[in-house]
Design a protein around this motif. Structure first.
Motif, PDB file in Angstrom:
ATOM      1  N   ILE A  68      59.336  17.553  89.194  1.00 26.28           N
ATOM      2  CA  ILE A  68      59.722  16.135  89.266  1.00 26.28           C
ATOM      3  C   ILE A  68      61.187  16.003  89.667  1.00 26.28           C
ATOM      4  O   ILE A  68      61.553  15.163  90.496  1.00 26.28           O
ATOM      5  CB  ILE A  68      59.413  15.435  87.919  1.00 26.28           C
ATOM      6  N   GLU A  69      62.023  16.863  89.113  1.00 22.22           N
ATOM      7  CA  GLU A  69      63.441  16.826  89.497  1.00 22.22           C
ATOM      8  C   GLU A  69      63.621  17.221  90.963  1.00 22.22           C
ATOM      9  O   GLU A  69      64.484  16.668  91.659  1.00 22.22           O
ATOM     10  CB  GLU A  69      64.273  17.730  88.584  1.00 22.22           C
ATOM     11  N   ALA A  70      62.798  18.153  91.441  1.00 18.01           N
ATOM     12  CA  ALA A  70      62.849  18.516  92.868  1.00 18.01           C
ATOM     13  C   ALA A  70      62.454  17.316  93.727  1.00 18.01           C
ATOM     14  O   ALA A  70      63.031  17.086  94.796  1.00 18.01           O
ATOM     15  CB  ALA A  70      61.952  19.714  93.143  1.00 18.01           C
ATOM     16  N   ALA A  71      61.479  16.541  93.237  1.00 18.48           N
ATOM     17  CA  ALA A  71      61.090  15.328  93.960  1.00 18.48           C
ATOM     18  C   ALA A  71      62.235  14.318  93.962  1.00 18.48           C
ATOM     19  O   ALA A  71      62.456  13.623  94.963  1.00 18.48           O
ATOM     20  CB  ALA A  71      59.842  14.729  93.327  1.00 18.48           C
ATOM     21  N   GLU A  72      62.980  14.236  92.870  1.00 15.83           N
ATOM     22  CA  GLU A  72      64.139  13.337  92.821  1.00 15.83           C
ATOM     23  C   GLU A  72      65.214  13.785  93.810  1.00 15.83           C
ATOM     24  O   GLU A  72      65.901  12.957  94.411  1.00 15.83           O
ATOM     25  CB  GLU A  72      64.690  13.264  91.392  1.00 15.83           C
ATOM     26  N   LEU A  73      65.337  15.092  93.985  1.00 12.35           N
ATOM     27  CA  LEU A  73      66.265  15.597  95.009  1.00 12.35           C
ATOM     28  C   LEU A  73      65.794  15.151  96.393  1.00 12.35           C
ATOM     29  O   LEU A  73      66.588  14.686  97.215  1.00 12.35           O
ATOM     30  CB  LEU A  73      66.346  17.128  94.931  1.00 12.35           C
ATOM     31  N   GLU A 106      73.666  15.809  90.811  1.00 14.14           N
ATOM     32  CA  GLU A 106      72.919  15.424  89.614  1.00 14.14           C
ATOM     33  C   GLU A 106      71.520  16.032  89.604  1.00 14.14           C
ATOM     34  O   GLU A 106      71.084  16.616  88.605  1.00 14.14           O
ATOM     35  CB  GLU A 106      72.829  13.894  89.566  1.00 14.14           C
ATOM     36  N   GLU A 107      70.805  15.896  90.719  1.00 13.67           N
ATOM     37  CA  GLU A 107      69.421  16.381  90.750  1.00 13.67           C
ATOM     38  C   GLU A 107      69.367  17.910  90.784  1.00 13.67           C
ATOM     39  O   GLU A 107      68.481  18.511  90.177  1.00 13.67           O
ATOM     40  CB  GLU A 107      68.665  15.778  91.940  1.00 13.67           C
ATOM     41  N   LEU A 108      70.306  18.513  91.467  1.00 14.98           N
ATOM     42  CA  LEU A 108      70.353  19.979  91.493  1.00 14.98           C
ATOM     43  C   LEU A 108      70.633  20.532  90.088  1.00 14.98           C
ATOM     44  O   LEU A 108      70.030  21.525  89.661  1.00 14.98           O
ATOM     45  CB  LEU A 108      71.415  20.436  92.493  1.00 14.98           C
ATOM     46  N   ALA A 109      71.517  19.867  89.369  1.00 12.12           N
ATOM     47  CA  ALA A 109      71.795  20.286  87.987  1.00 12.12           C
ATOM     48  C   ALA A 109      70.537  20.142  87.128  1.00 12.12           C
ATOM     49  O   ALA A 109      70.255  21.012  86.290  1.00 12.12           O
ATOM     50  CB  ALA A 109      72.939  19.464  87.404  1.00 12.12           C
ATOM     51  N   ASP A 110      69.776  19.070  87.331  1.00  7.49           N
ATOM     52  CA  ASP A 110      68.514  18.904  86.587  1.00  7.49           C
ATOM     53  C   ASP A 110      67.552  20.048  86.910  1.00  7.49           C
ATOM     54  O   ASP A 110      66.891  20.583  86.018  1.00  7.49           O
ATOM     55  CB  ASP A 110      67.849  17.567  86.958  1.00  7.49           C
ATOM     56  N   ILE A 111      67.473  20.401  88.178  1.00  8.69           N
ATOM     57  CA  ILE A 111      66.584  21.498  88.604  1.00  8.69           C
ATOM     58  C   ILE A 111      67.020  22.813  87.960  1.00  8.69           C
ATOM     59  O   ILE A 111      66.207  23.545  87.392  1.00  8.69           O
ATOM     60  CB  ILE A 111      66.571  21.615  90.146  1.00  8.69           C
TER      61      ILE A 111
HETATM   62 MG   LIG Z   1      66.953  13.851  87.818  1.00  4.40          MG
END
Ligand SMILES: [Mg+2]
Length: 113
Positions: free
Chosen positions: A39-44, A63-68
């Motif tokens: 899901i985080e990859a999808a946000e990226l 932000e999204e890379l940190a989540d991943i």
């Molecule tokens: Mg995120």
């Protein structure tokens, strides 16, 4: 980029500590961690949606890379994996699949080299 084992361990400790303090480990089974990473990859991907690549907001990428990375570290921790080793092993495997003399400058998949 310089990363050594102590950097990886430091990051892992921060992530695990954050999770433990909130008692979130009870939710972090392998399946849901993998789903969350996806899901985080999808946000990226969403950060790039309907834009030219050069128009992306770098803060959103961070932000999204940190989540991943966060979920990737949690998965590695869940299965007691050595992050440095699994990355190194994968690079070795990729080097075997993509020998320089066949793959340099080519975007072809290894099965098509
Ligand atoms: Mg995120």
């Amino acid at each position: 980029m310089k990363t050594n084992k102590s950097d990886i361990m430091e990051i892992m400790e921060q992530i695990v500590s954050f999770t433990k303090e909130r008692d979130w480990d009870q939710f972090h089974n392998g399946k849901d961690l993998a789903l969350a990473l996806s899901i985080e990859a999808a946000e990226l991907n969403e950060a790039f949606l309907w834009k030219k690549a050069e128009e992306v907001n770098i803060e959103k990428i961070k932000e999204e890379l940190a989540d991943i990375f966060n979920y990737a570290f949690l998965i590695a921790n869940k299965y007691d994996l050595d992050i440095k080793k699994i990355i190194s092993d994968k690079i070795t495997n990729n080097a075997n699949k993509y020998p320089i003399e066949k793959s340099k400058g080519s975007a072809r998949k290894y099965t098509e080299l």
